[in-house]
Structure formats: structure tokens, C-alpha cells
Design a protein around this motif. Structure first.
Motif, PDB file in Angstrom:
ATOM      1  N   LEU A 214       0.858  -1.177   0.000  1.00 48.78           N
ATOM      2  CA  LEU A 214       0.000   0.000   0.000  1.00 48.78           C
ATOM      3  C   LEU A 214       0.897   1.231   0.000  1.00 48.78           C
ATOM      4  N   LYS A 215       0.778   2.048  -1.021  1.00 49.15           N
ATOM      5  CA  LYS A 215       1.678   3.185  -1.188  1.00 49.15           C
ATOM      6  C   LYS A 215       1.033   4.480  -0.700  1.00 49.15           C
ATOM      7  N   GLU A 216       1.445   4.876   0.485  1.00 46.50           N
ATOM      8  CA  GLU A 216       1.085   6.155   1.087  1.00 46.50           C
ATOM      9  C   GLU A 216      -0.428   6.339   1.238  1.00 46.50           C
ATOM     10  N   PRO A 217      -1.094   5.439   1.981  1.00 43.52           N
ATOM     11  CA  PRO A 217      -2.529   5.609   2.215  1.00 43.52           C
ATOM     12  C   PRO A 217      -2.808   6.911   2.962  1.00 43.52           C
ATOM     13  N   VAL A 218      -3.808   7.635   2.486  1.00 41.44           N
ATOM     14  CA  VAL A 218      -4.119   8.958   3.036  1.00 41.44           C
ATOM     15  C   VAL A 218      -4.647   8.850   4.464  1.00 41.44           C
ATOM     16  N   LEU A 219      -5.236   7.718   4.804  1.00 38.65           N
ATOM     17  CA  LEU A 219      -5.750   7.516   6.155  1.00 38.65           C
ATOM     18  C   LEU A 219      -4.698   7.845   7.211  1.00 38.65           C
ATOM     19  N   LEU A 220      -3.459   7.427   6.990  1.00 39.22           N
ATOM     20  CA  LEU A 220      -2.397   7.693   7.967  1.00 39.22           C
ATOM     21  C   LEU A 220      -2.068   9.186   8.020  1.00 39.22           C
ATOM     22  N   ASN A 221      -2.114   9.856   6.874  1.00 40.15           N
ATOM     23  CA  ASN A 221      -1.884  11.307   6.872  1.00 40.15           C
ATOM     24  C   ASN A 221      -2.981  12.029   7.648  1.00 40.15           C
ATOM     25  N   ASP A 222      -4.223  11.513   7.546  1.00 38.77           N
ATOM     26  CA  ASP A 222      -5.312  12.110   8.310  1.00 38.77           C
ATOM     27  C   ASP A 222      -5.032  12.046   9.806  1.00 38.77           C
ATOM     28  N   LEU A 223      -4.492  10.912  10.249  1.00 38.82           N
ATOM     29  CA  LEU A 223      -4.210  10.751  11.672  1.00 38.82           C
ATOM     30  C   LEU A 223      -3.070  11.666  12.109  1.00 38.82           C
ATOM     31  N   VAL A 224      -2.105  11.887  11.222  1.00 41.23           N
ATOM     32  CA  VAL A 224      -1.031  12.826  11.522  1.00 41.23           C
ATOM     33  C   VAL A 224      -1.609  14.228  11.719  1.00 41.23           C
ATOM     34  N   GLY A 225      -2.462  14.644  10.783  1.00 41.65           N
ATOM     35  CA  GLY A 225      -3.058  15.962  10.896  1.00 41.65           C
ATOM     36  C   GLY A 225      -3.912  16.105  12.145  1.00 41.65           C
ATOM     37  N   TRP A 226      -4.684  15.069  12.459  1.00 45.05           N
ATOM     38  CA  TRP A 226      -5.525  15.079  13.662  1.00 45.05           C
ATOM     39  C   TRP A 226      -4.670  15.207  14.916  1.00 45.05           C
ATOM     40  N   ARG A 227      -3.592  14.447  14.946  1.00 44.32           N
ATOM     41  CA  ARG A 227      -2.679  14.504  16.097  1.00 44.32           C
ATOM     42  C   ARG A 227      -2.066  15.888  16.231  1.00 44.32           C
ATOM     43  N   GLN A 228      -1.639  16.474  15.102  1.00 43.61           N
ATOM     44  CA  GLN A 228      -0.984  17.777  15.154  1.00 43.61           C
ATOM     45  C   GLN A 228      -1.954  18.901  15.492  1.00 43.61           C
ATOM     46  N   ARG A 229      -3.246  18.645  15.315  1.00 40.70           N
ATOM     47  CA  ARG A 229      -4.249  19.643  15.708  1.00 40.70           C
ATOM     48  C   ARG A 229      -4.620  19.520  17.182  1.00 40.70           C
ATOM     49  N   GLY A 230      -3.983  18.588  17.899  1.00 46.51           N
ATOM     50  CA  GLY A 230      -4.185  18.507  19.340  1.00 46.51           C
ATOM     51  C   GLY A 230      -4.991  17.338  19.829  1.00 46.51           C
TER      52      GLY A 230
ATOM     53  N   GLU B 154      -1.313 -13.684   2.276  1.00 41.48           N
ATOM     54  CA  GLU B 154      -0.492 -12.550   1.866  1.00 41.48           C
ATOM     55  C   GLU B 154      -0.126 -11.684   3.064  1.00 41.48           C
ATOM     56  N   ALA B 155       1.098 -11.181   3.066  1.00 44.45           N
ATOM     57  CA  ALA B 155       1.481 -10.138   4.013  1.00 44.45           C
ATOM     58  C   ALA B 155       1.181  -8.790   3.373  1.00 44.45           C
ATOM     59  N   THR B 156       0.816  -7.826   4.186  1.00 41.95           N
ATOM     60  CA  THR B 156       0.603  -6.466   3.693  1.00 41.95           C
ATOM     61  C   THR B 156       1.791  -5.611   4.102  1.00 41.95           C
ATOM     62  N   ILE B 157       2.359  -4.911   3.135  1.00 39.53           N
ATOM     63  CA  ILE B 157       3.477  -4.004   3.390  1.00 39.53           C
ATOM     64  C   ILE B 157       2.969  -2.585   3.172  1.00 39.53           C
ATOM     65  N   ILE B 158       2.922  -1.815   4.236  1.00 37.15           N
ATOM     66  CA  ILE B 158       2.437  -0.442   4.152  1.00 37.15           C
ATOM     67  C   ILE B 158       3.622   0.501   4.017  1.00 37.15           C
ATOM     68  N   LYS B 159       3.600   1.302   2.960  1.00 34.80           N
ATOM     69  CA  LYS B 159       4.597   2.362   2.788  1.00 34.80           C
ATOM     70  C   LYS B 159       3.912   3.694   3.102  1.00 34.80           C
ATOM     71  N   PRO B 160       4.008   4.158   4.353  1.00 37.77           N
ATOM     72  CA  PRO B 160       3.389   5.449   4.672  1.00 37.77           C
ATOM     73  C   PRO B 160       4.115   6.585   3.961  1.00 37.77           C
ATOM     74  N   SER B 161       3.436   7.688   3.817  1.00 35.90           N
ATOM     75  CA  SER B 161       4.117   8.910   3.401  1.00 35.90           C
ATOM     76  C   SER B 161       5.151   9.253   4.465  1.00 35.90           C
ATOM     77  N   ASN B 162       6.250   9.893   4.060  1.00 35.43           N
ATOM     78  CA  ASN B 162       7.244  10.230   5.081  1.00 35.43           C
ATOM     79  C   ASN B 162       6.712  11.310   6.028  1.00 35.43           C
ATOM     80  N   VAL B 163       5.608  11.953   5.662  1.00 35.62           N
ATOM     81  CA  VAL B 163       4.934  12.870   6.584  1.00 35.62           C
ATOM     82  C   VAL B 163       4.452  12.113   7.818  1.00 35.62           C
ATOM     83  N   ALA B 164       4.188  10.808   7.661  1.00 35.88           N
ATOM     84  CA  ALA B 164       3.679   9.986   8.768  1.00 35.88           C
ATOM     85  C   ALA B 164       4.792   9.359   9.595  1.00 35.88           C
TER      86      ALA B 164
END
Length: 347
Positions: A108-124, A149-159
Motif C-alpha cells: 500500500l503506497k502512502e494511504p491517506v488515512l495515515l496522513n489524516d491521523l497525523v493531521g488530527w494529532r498535530q491539531r491537538g 499474503e502479508a501487507t506491506i504499508i509504505k506510509p508517506s514520510n509525513v507519517a
């Protein structure tokens, strides 16, 4: 935008199908809405996931509204998951494409779900709340298309600020930490002009919020840094994070240099599959190397022999003096801050 009757009917049919069976991998957990504690899903087949460079709206081009399901209504299962963390501009999409092996592994290449959690965390958001949703989200992302199958997640480096949390939540997961040498990274940023220079400053601003930058600078110093100095600071912050992860989980973490990956793709892929316990293709990685490594990882266009080296050489020629000066400066910063320029535990 007003939905048509056909769109509403399609969404209703999708919802009914979703609840009639345990949602499988075809339903990508795409976004998280903290206000309603709900996940947004899109039906994304494997072919599109393989061809899209990133799992973003721009690349997926969904034709229907998302399917919204409250987090408490979604069943979760335990599946094998590993991570490919990276420092950007280091062939991470290429490696993810190469390790997408139907029947053995899905990437999975850079799922946006993880970026959402980063933004939520940074908003407090409360750390415990983020942790609970991250745990749930990882379970949804890890659902494989094929049993075993194994799942390999490649988060955005923002995460990357959530990298240690992901590893903690998944004690059975392993991680490959991919990075480019500093001079290669700086060249990539410089070649991209204003776009690259703005991006590294945005990344640095996020790293500062995540508390990843501890290199002895004052807040005023960051305003005085050149764009490539800001890029080097971000690179050093991620390097320190990767070194800390390697020290904390020596049996679960391996590091990989992008230049080694390009120079020895067969050896790198064999080592990665052995480390992640992923079955090799029937012909080993010969076909993967002859296809995936001969294409641009982002758009699939052919790469001619030596094209990468030539593009890099041209970029270095244009910005050589600045790159060399910043590289020397960064080495002094790294030495004073105790950041290793060479990461331990190579793959």
C-alpha cells in the motif's frame, strides 16, 4: 455537488454489499473523519492499487462518493503487516512496486488515512485517541486480497512521526527503513526547483510539530537556513529517528540505502523478502528486475540504461557548489548532535 439518482443507488448498493459480508481488501480504508469517528471507504481493486503511484484521490480518481462507516461498526481482523518507512526521494515507490507479489505480499503506497491521523494529532488530538484509531486503521489497511499474503504499508514520510507508534502497536511487524545518501537527497530537492524547496520547508514544519527535530537549533535559526539547509535538517531528523528505531528493535528493523537498491536490485529484493519472510516469485526476482526496475515508478514510462545517473549528474552540475557546502555543514551538525551519517543494521 448534487448526487444523481444513479449515484445514490450505487452508493446504497455498495453499503448493502459492505454490510452483507466482512469488508475485504477491495474496500480501501481511505480517510478518517474524527468529528464523526468514521472511516471513509472506496472500492479499489488490486490492479489500480498496483498502478497508482500513491493512494490519493488524484491518483485513484474515485467516480462515486465514499462509503462512510462508523468506526465501531467495522469489524477488524488480525493480518500480517510490515512497514516500509522512508525519507522521500529514495526509490521507495520503486521498492514498493517490486515487493507487490500477488499471493505473497501486497503493498500500500502512502494511504491517506495515515496522513489524516497525523493531521488530527498535530491539531491537538489526545494521544490515546490517536493510538486507538491508528490501531483500528492499521487492521483495516492490512486486509489482504489473497489468504496468506502479508501487507506491506509504505506510509508517506509525513507519517514518520507515527512510525514508532505503528511498530509498538504491531509487535509482529518488521520495518525496512529506506533512505537516500544526503548528497543524493539534496540533489533531488534542488532539481525540483521551487516545488522541492517549498516541500522540504513544509516537511520541516511538520517535523518540528512532531518533536522530531533536536539538533541544537533555536526557532530563529530555521528562518535563517537556506532551502537546502532546511532539507538537510529534515534529512538529519529522519536519520536520527531511523537510528533510534534500529537501536530499539534490532531484530525487527533493517536499513537500506537507495544507491544499493539501484546498484544491486536482485540482492536487495532477495534480502528484503527473506527479512520479511515473503515467498519469492517462481523465477526469483528476475522478471521483477527486468520490468519494475526498467520503468519510472511514478508513471510507468520506460527508463533507459543510465538515465537515472544522467539526470542526477545534470542536477548536480547545476547546484554542485550549494550541495557540497550544505553537505559539509550537515556533517558538522550531525557530529555535534550525535546523529550517525551511516545507519546501522543494513539489509
Amino acid at each position: 455537488m448534487v448526487e444523481s439518482g444513479a449515484q445514490r443507488h450505487h452508493a446504497s448498493a455498495m453499503t448493502q454489499d459492505f454490510y452483507q459480508k466482512n469488508p475485504g481488501a477491495e474496500w480501501l480504508a481511505h480517510r478518517y473523519d474524527p468529528e464523526h469517528d468514521a472511516f471513509q471507504f472506496h472500492a479499489v481493486d488490486r490492479a489500480l492499487r498496483r498502478s497508482a503511484p500513491f493512494l490519493t484521490d488524484d491518483c485513484l480518481s474515485p467516480s462515486h462518493p465514499p462509503l462512510i462507516v462508523r468506526r465501531g461498526d467495522v469489524a477488524v481482523t488480525d493480518n500480517v503487516v510490515h512497514f516500509l518507512f522512508h525519507s522521500a526521494y529514495c526509490c521507495s515507490t520503486l521498492l514498493a512496486n517490486a515487493l507487490d507479489l500477488p499471493g505473497a505480499a501486497m503493498t500500500l503506497k502512502e494511504p491517506v488515512l495515515l496522513n489524516d491521523l497525523v493531521g488530527w494529532r498535530q491539531r491537538g488530538a489526545a494521544p490515546d485517541a490517536v493510538s486507538h484509531v491508528l490501531d483500528h486503521g492499521l487492521s483495516l489497511l492490512a486486509r489482504p486480497f489473497e489468504a496468506g499474503e502479508a501487507t506491506i504499508i509504505k506510509p508517506s514520510n509525513v507519517a514518520n512521526g507515527l512510525a514508532t507508534a505503528m511498530m509498538t502497536l504491531r509487535p509482529g511487524a518488521k520495518a525496512i527503513l529506506l533512505h537516500a545518501p544526503l548528497d543524493v537527497y539534496l540533489t533531488s530537492i534542488a532539481r525540483k526547483g521551487m516545488t522541492g524547496r517549498l516541500w522540504v520547508r513544509e516537511l520541516l514544519s511538520r517535523q518540528l510539530v512532531d518533536g522530531l527535530v533536536n539538533l541544537g537549533f533555536t526557532p530563529r535559526d530555521y528562518l535563517l537556513h537556506t532551502d537546502l539547509q532546511a532539507a538537510a535538517v529534515g534529512w538529519l531528523a529522519q536519520h536520527r529517528l531511523f537510528a533510534t528505531m534500529a537501536e530499539r528493535w534490532p531484530d525487527r528493523v533493517r536499513t537500506l540505502d537507495s544507491e544499493r537498491l539501484i546498484a544491486d536490485p536482485m540482492g536487495s529484493l532477495e534480502a528484503a523478502s527473506a527479512f520479511l519472510n515473503i515467498a519469492l516469485p517462481v523465477d526469483g526476482f528476475a522478471t521483477v528486475v527486468d520490468t519494475v526496475f526498467r520503468q519510472n515508478a511514478k508513471d510507468g514510462t520506460p527508463f533507459e540504461q543510465g538515465q537515472r545517473d544522467e539526470e542526477r549528474r545534470q542536477g548536480q552540475q547545476l547546484h554542485l557548489a550549494e550541495i557540497e557546502q550544505v553537505a559539509v555543514w550537515a556533517q558538522h551538525v550531525a557530529r555535534n548532535a550525535g546523529v550517525p551519517m551511516e545507519l546501522p543494521l543494513p539489509l
